[in-house]
Design a protein around this motif. Structure first.
Motif, short mmCIF file in Angstrom:
data_model
loop_
_atom_site.label_atom_id
_atom_site.label_comp_id
_atom_site.label_asym_id
_atom_site.label_seq_id
_atom_site.Cartn_x
_atom_site.Cartn_y
_atom_site.Cartn_z
N GLY A 209 3.89 0.64 2.80
CA GLY A 209 4.27 -0.54 3.56
C GLY A 209 3.71 -1.82 2.97
N PHE A 210 3.82 -2.88 3.75
CA PHE A 210 3.38 -4.22 3.36
C PHE A 210 2.49 -4.78 4.46
CE2 PHE A 210 3.93 -8.82 3.74
CZ PHE A 210 3.56 -9.25 2.47
N ILE A 211 1.37 -5.37 4.06
CA ILE A 211 0.47 -6.03 5.02
C ILE A 211 0.27 -7.47 4.57
CG2 ILE A 211 -1.85 -6.11 5.99
CD1 ILE A 211 -2.01 -3.15 5.85
N VAL B 211 -5.54 6.05 -0.28
CA VAL B 211 -4.57 4.96 -0.22
C VAL B 211 -4.73 4.10 -1.47
CG1 VAL B 211 -6.14 3.46 1.11
CG2 VAL B 211 -3.67 3.04 1.18
N PHE B 212 -3.61 3.61 -2.00
CA PHE B 212 -3.59 2.80 -3.19
C PHE B 212 -3.00 1.44 -2.83
CE2 PHE B 212 -3.12 7.24 -4.22
CZ PHE B 212 -4.11 7.45 -5.17
N PHE B 213 -3.66 0.38 -3.28
CA PHE B 213 -3.22 -0.98 -2.96
C PHE B 213 -2.62 -1.68 -4.18
CE2 PHE B 213 -6.57 -0.28 0.26
CZ PHE B 213 -5.84 -0.61 1.40
N ILE B 214 -1.63 -2.53 -3.91
CA ILE B 214 -1.03 -3.36 -4.93
C ILE B 214 -0.99 -4.78 -4.38
CG2 ILE B 214 1.02 -3.70 -6.39
CD1 ILE B 214 1.80 -0.82 -5.70
N LEU B 215 -1.25 -5.76 -5.24
CA LEU B 215 -1.24 -7.15 -4.78
C LEU B 215 0.13 -7.54 -4.25
CD1 LEU B 215 -3.32 -8.92 -7.57
CD2 LEU B 215 -4.05 -8.26 -5.27
N GLY C 272 1.05 -5.94 9.28
CA GLY C 272 2.13 -5.56 8.39
C GLY C 272 3.19 -4.69 9.03
N LEU C 273 3.97 -4.07 8.16
CA LEU C 273 5.05 -3.18 8.58
C LEU C 273 5.14 -2.05 7.56
CD1 LEU C 273 7.43 -2.79 10.59
CD2 LEU C 273 8.87 -3.98 8.92
N GLY C 274 5.21 -0.81 8.05
CA GLY C 274 5.24 0.31 7.14
C GLY C 274 6.02 1.49 7.70
N TYR C 275 6.06 2.53 6.89
CA TYR C 275 6.75 3.77 7.25
C TYR C 275 5.85 4.95 6.90
CZ TYR C 275 9.66 7.88 6.33
OH TYR C 275 10.15 9.15 6.28
N SER C 276 5.86 5.98 7.73
CA SER C 276 5.11 7.19 7.43
C SER C 276 5.91 8.42 7.81
CB SER C 276 3.76 7.19 8.17
OG SER C 276 3.93 7.49 9.54
N THR C 277 5.73 9.48 7.04
CA THR C 277 6.28 10.78 7.39
C THR C 277 5.15 11.79 7.33
OG1 THR C 277 7.90 12.49 6.79
CG2 THR C 277 6.99 11.18 4.98
N SER C 278 5.09 12.67 8.34
CA SER C 278 3.98 13.62 8.45
C SER C 278 4.52 14.99 8.80
CB SER C 278 2.98 13.17 9.52
OG SER C 278 2.47 11.89 9.24
N TYR D 224 0.83 -1.20 0.00
CA TYR D 224 0.00 0.00 0.00
C TYR D 224 0.87 1.25 0.00
CZ TYR D 224 1.12 0.47 4.98
OH TYR D 224 1.79 0.62 6.17
N ALA D 225 0.31 2.34 -0.51
CA ALA D 225 0.94 3.65 -0.45
C ALA D 225 -0.17 4.68 -0.35
CB ALA D 225 1.81 3.91 -1.68
N GLY D 226 0.01 5.68 0.50
CA GLY D 226 -1.05 6.65 0.72
C GLY D 226 -0.53 8.07 0.93
#
Length: 230
Positions: free
Chosen positions: A64-66, A226-230, A82-88, A37-39
């Motif tokens: 990130g990845f779920i 948010v956009f999802f990819i398989l 999952g595990l991801g990263y965010s910057t705000s 995913y990416a958002g």
């Protein structure tokens, strides 16, 4: 000879159909949805102290990845972890400066002061946990989805930046930020376009961060896509 060709074509057709059915069955038994995913988001500060305002556009980015784990035969119900990263980033009018004792001081910028930038940014490693419902099938990539869950984050770094009448002030790794942050999440939509919201349950700053003698207990809400990819 004509009948032999007809029978041969029939047998090939049956074989191909059978192989296709077996392929679909194999895909049906293994497929998982929306694992990458990416958002992007617009960040809103809530529970602000009196006098604190936001200005400009405060945005965030996460990816990130779920791991998708279906829990029923139709595979339209699943858990995800999952595990991801965010910057705000947060544009607002609290000036953060480091004192001689290495502690941070917080003051409000008033209308008489001219500045072009005053914001702080956070960088967080996240663990999202979701319960997932969708209308997907092994061959349908456009479907409705509702993913509700919880997200825990660990703050790896932060930076505050002021640029104005007082000069160019940049501070790194303010220890008054809460290291652990968590909140509720909701992702819902159809196909490519999906609405994404995060409601922070933890104040961004600890009780050590005080403005006019009171803790700055601001939470945040993030609203975006948010956009999802398989």
């Amino acid at each position: 000879m004509k009948y032999v060709i007809i029978v041969f074509c029939y047998l090939i057709g049956v074989t191909l159909c059978t192989a296709q059915e077996e392929t679909i069955k194999e895909v049906d038994s293994l497929y998982r949805e929306d694992q990458f995913y990416a958002g992007i988001s617009y960040n809103i500060l809530i529970n602000k102290p009196i006098g604190v305002t936001q200005s400009g556009f405060s945005f965030g980015f996460d990816f990130g990845f779920i791991r998708d784990m279906p829990i029923n035969k139709a595979r339209n119900l699943a858990f995800g972890i999952g595990l991801g990263y965010s910057t705000s980033g947060y544009n607002q009018n609290i000036l953060m400066t480091r004192g001689e004792d290495n502690n941070f001081n917080y003051t409000l910028l008033d209308d008489s002061q001219t500045y072009s930038r005053n914001k702080f940014n956070t960088h967080v490693i996240e663990v999202p946990i979701e319960f997932r419902w969708r209308t997907s099938t092994p061959v349908d990539y456009d479907f409705w989805r509702i993913y509700a869950g919880f997200k825990v984050g660990y703050l790896v770094s932060n930076v505050s930046r002021y640029k104005g009448d007082l000069g160019d002030i940049k501070q790194h790794n303010n220890g008054d930020f809460n290291d652990f942050q968590y909140g509720l999440t909701l992702r819902a939509g159809y196909g490519t376009w999906n609405f994404n919201v995060y409601y922070g349950l933890t104040p961004l700053l600890s009780d050590k961060a005080q403005l006019n003698g009171s803790p700055i207990k601001m939470n945040d809400i993030k609203v975006g896509l948010v956009f999802f990819i398989l």
